[in-house]
Design a protein around this motif. Sequence first.
Motif, PDB file in Angstrom:
ATOM      1  N   LYS A   7       0.825  -1.192   0.000  1.00 34.62           N
ATOM      2  CA  LYS A   7       0.000   0.000   0.000  1.00 34.62           C
ATOM      3  C   LYS A   7       0.867   1.252   0.000  1.00 34.62           C
ATOM      4  O   LYS A   7       1.861   1.322   0.702  1.00 34.62           O
ATOM      5  N   ASP A   8       0.491   2.197  -0.839  1.00 38.87           N
ATOM      6  CA  ASP A   8       1.203   3.474  -0.878  1.00 38.87           C
ATOM      7  C   ASP A   8       1.175   4.106   0.512  1.00 38.87           C
ATOM      8  O   ASP A   8       0.136   4.491   1.017  1.00 38.87           O
ATOM      9  N   LEU A  10       2.084   6.879   1.597  1.00 34.90           N
ATOM     10  CA  LEU A  10       1.799   8.302   1.726  1.00 34.90           C
ATOM     11  C   LEU A  10       0.318   8.604   1.589  1.00 34.90           C
ATOM     12  O   LEU A  10      -0.114   9.717   1.827  1.00 34.90           O
ATOM     13  N   ASP A  11      -0.463   7.588   1.198  1.00 31.23           N
ATOM     14  CA  ASP A  11      -1.813   7.943   0.768  1.00 31.23           C
ATOM     15  C   ASP A  11      -2.742   8.281   1.920  1.00 31.23           C
ATOM     16  O   ASP A  11      -3.768   8.872   1.712  1.00 31.23           O
ATOM     17  N   GLU A  12      -2.407   7.907   3.115  1.00 35.99           N
ATOM     18  CA  GLU A  12      -3.277   8.264   4.216  1.00 35.99           C
ATOM     19  C   GLU A  12      -2.544   8.056   5.525  1.00 35.99           C
ATOM     20  O   GLU A  12      -1.621   7.266   5.616  1.00 35.99           O
ATOM     21  N   SER A  16      -7.470   2.271   7.666  1.00 39.27           N
ATOM     22  CA  SER A  16      -7.720   1.903   6.280  1.00 39.27           C
ATOM     23  C   SER A  16      -8.632   0.687   6.257  1.00 39.27           C
ATOM     24  O   SER A  16      -8.661  -0.100   7.189  1.00 39.27           O
TER      25      SER A  16
ATOM     26  N   TRP B 133      -7.609  -4.804  -5.655  1.00 43.32           N
ATOM     27  CA  TRP B 133      -6.682  -4.111  -4.732  1.00 43.32           C
ATOM     28  C   TRP B 133      -5.543  -3.467  -5.527  1.00 43.32           C
ATOM     29  O   TRP B 133      -5.202  -2.308  -5.315  1.00 43.32           O
ATOM     30  N   GLU B 137      -4.380   0.531  -5.984  1.00 43.79           N
ATOM     31  CA  GLU B 137      -3.013   1.011  -5.734  1.00 43.79           C
ATOM     32  C   GLU B 137      -2.455   1.704  -6.971  1.00 43.79           C
ATOM     33  O   GLU B 137      -1.787   2.733  -6.866  1.00 43.79           O
ATOM     34  N   LEU B 140      -4.080   5.090  -7.392  1.00 40.17           N
ATOM     35  CA  LEU B 140      -3.548   6.036  -6.396  1.00 40.17           C
ATOM     36  C   LEU B 140      -2.145   6.473  -6.796  1.00 40.17           C
ATOM     37  O   LEU B 140      -1.788   7.642  -6.714  1.00 40.17           O
ATOM     38  N   ARG B 147      -5.567  11.195  -3.380  1.00 42.85           N
ATOM     39  CA  ARG B 147      -4.912  10.665  -2.187  1.00 42.85           C
ATOM     40  C   ARG B 147      -5.950  10.555  -1.071  1.00 42.85           C
ATOM     41  O   ARG B 147      -6.755  11.457  -0.875  1.00 42.85           O
ATOM     42  N   GLY B 148      -5.916   9.442  -0.352  1.00 44.26           N
ATOM     43  CA  GLY B 148      -6.896   9.246   0.716  1.00 44.26           C
ATOM     44  C   GLY B 148      -8.041   8.352   0.296  1.00 44.26           C
ATOM     45  O   GLY B 148      -8.809   7.884   1.129  1.00 44.26           O
ATOM     46  N   ASP B 150      -9.757   4.925  -0.646  1.00 42.70           N
ATOM     47  CA  ASP B 150      -9.491   3.636  -0.001  1.00 42.70           C
ATOM     48  C   ASP B 150     -10.374   2.585  -0.663  1.00 42.70           C
ATOM     49  O   ASP B 150     -11.086   2.863  -1.645  1.00 42.70           O
TER      50      ASP B 150
END
Lengths: 206, 387
Positions: A7-8, A10-12, A16, B133, B137, B140, B147-148, B150
């Motif tokens: 999982k990136d 930086l994304d949050e 999650s 999934w 990714e 994103l 960003r953010g 999910d």
Amino acid sequence: MSSQGRKDELDEGGRSKRSQVVTLVMLGGAGIAALELARVDPSQRMEDVRIYPDAEACVAAWVRTEAECRADYAAARRTYAEAAPTYPSKDLCEAQHGVGECRSADPGDRFVPFMAAYVVGATAAQKLDPQPLFRAASGTSDVRGFGAFAQPGYRTSWGCPVNPAGGSSSAARVPPASVRPALFGGFGATGRAVCGDDGAAQGGGG
Amino acid sequence: MRRVRIGERPDWRMHAARNGFHFHTLADQPYWDESHAYAFTLDEIEEEIEAPSAELHALCLDFVDRAVEDEHILAGLRIPRCAWDAVRDSWHRRDPSLYGRLDFAYGGDGPAKLLEYNADTPTALYETAVFQWLWLEDLLANGRLARGADQYNAVHERLIARFRAMPGDGTLALTAFADAPEDRGTVAYLEDCASQAGLACRFLDLGEIGLDAAGCFIDRRRTPISRLFKLYPWEWAFADTFGVAVARTPTRFLEPPWKAILSNKGLLPYLYAREPNHPNLLPAYFETDPARAALGTRYVRKPLYSREGANIQMVEEGIVVAQDHGPYGAEGYIRQALAPVPCFDGRRPLVGSWIVGDAAAGLCIRESAGPITTNAALFVPHYIEAA
């Protein structure tokens, strides 16, 4: 053969709803074909058995009582009547079991090998049903020894080799699969019937 | 909940090949479709799908507990008598389950309505847990999703955790029709997960499973199978020659035999009778029950056993308005109040909610053109919008 996503980061910052890492160890790259390499072949326990040509040989060996020997032999004969491999011609039968080792069966258009011996468990605790054994024609079994010293090769009704350890011994040590009969093909018929001709392509998932 | 024209990645087929996803196209028809996606709010996911799924699954376990002690229920579900001991014993032993999928009609404008529980042989698992999934990714990473954003999808790590907690001797055999690509792909994925959890795995075609004289299921080498994952429904297995052997065998199964009680449309009338005011349950009755008249002339008729929409009839004003033909139905039908899968731009997304172990774990969407979701549905990815 692995593929992985992480999982990136930086994304949050907070919680999650998804997996942190998704890794495939076998499916990546080559796909399903790669699975064959990963199959496990667990070692099996072995089965100690005794092989006798007939009840008299069993009695003479002084391992079992005469009553046990006769009961085992009778059980093997009963199984022989149902389970002997059948062949459409004498030639085909003798190719598997050797010249002079076959007789015509009932009905008369089939041929079966003679029962050459039978195999029983070394102890009653093994709960091994006595099984008829058939001669294996030379070249069809992993018979040990050379020339005049070759041991007789036997096979079960489902074709597994079962051979005495050597000399005049009746003892043998074999994988359970060699002496324990089993049924196959008991799962799947309903699925094939329900799905019809394209059942194979459709399967049982949904 | 929105349907978003997000556009497909030009190189998604390369990603599919790299990740072992070979059944994205089935019989020359597309199956994976990422030209658009469904967007949810976090509240929609947590309040309207995740929480009700966990609650309904718990209600289902409660029902199993009652059903195994009640021969009228077992008979009403058309579970053959020879299988009752297997079903009961597996429940009394608390044989662990692996996974299931609750299918909902949901459009973001009211409670999700349970259409059925595929508790025994659900597919669409790999595409949910892995390829969906990876899609998120990727989007994103290249900035096509904010960003953010999910996804409701912890399926992969929950499966591995579930396998890791599985009791037994550390081995697992897996079986399916080896010549059914979607099933084979699903089982291959589960084998991958189980291997990562440390289990020694082997795949067997259904025909390669044997039964020895001691009643143990075995492979071709006569190695006993201590635990068998089978992507083959219990109602078929019980009807097969080996069906009667299930009750006495030392072999354990995934899913366990007690799942036969849940993967059965007969579950729906029982759940409704128990919780008639539950916001996520639709009125449902056995077709033999005179009370079915309460449904009037607008209902869905479903065979007790069926998969992928087969043999389902949709009735409005007493007239069949939609149906999918198929081989099921001999064992009887239920009727369920009609809750049409909502329409988005002419497409109907069925919301599949995954249960892994006993916890709600993720979501998949299969989208159809017609009102009945069949095996021709497209798998469409989803995401949760950034807060």
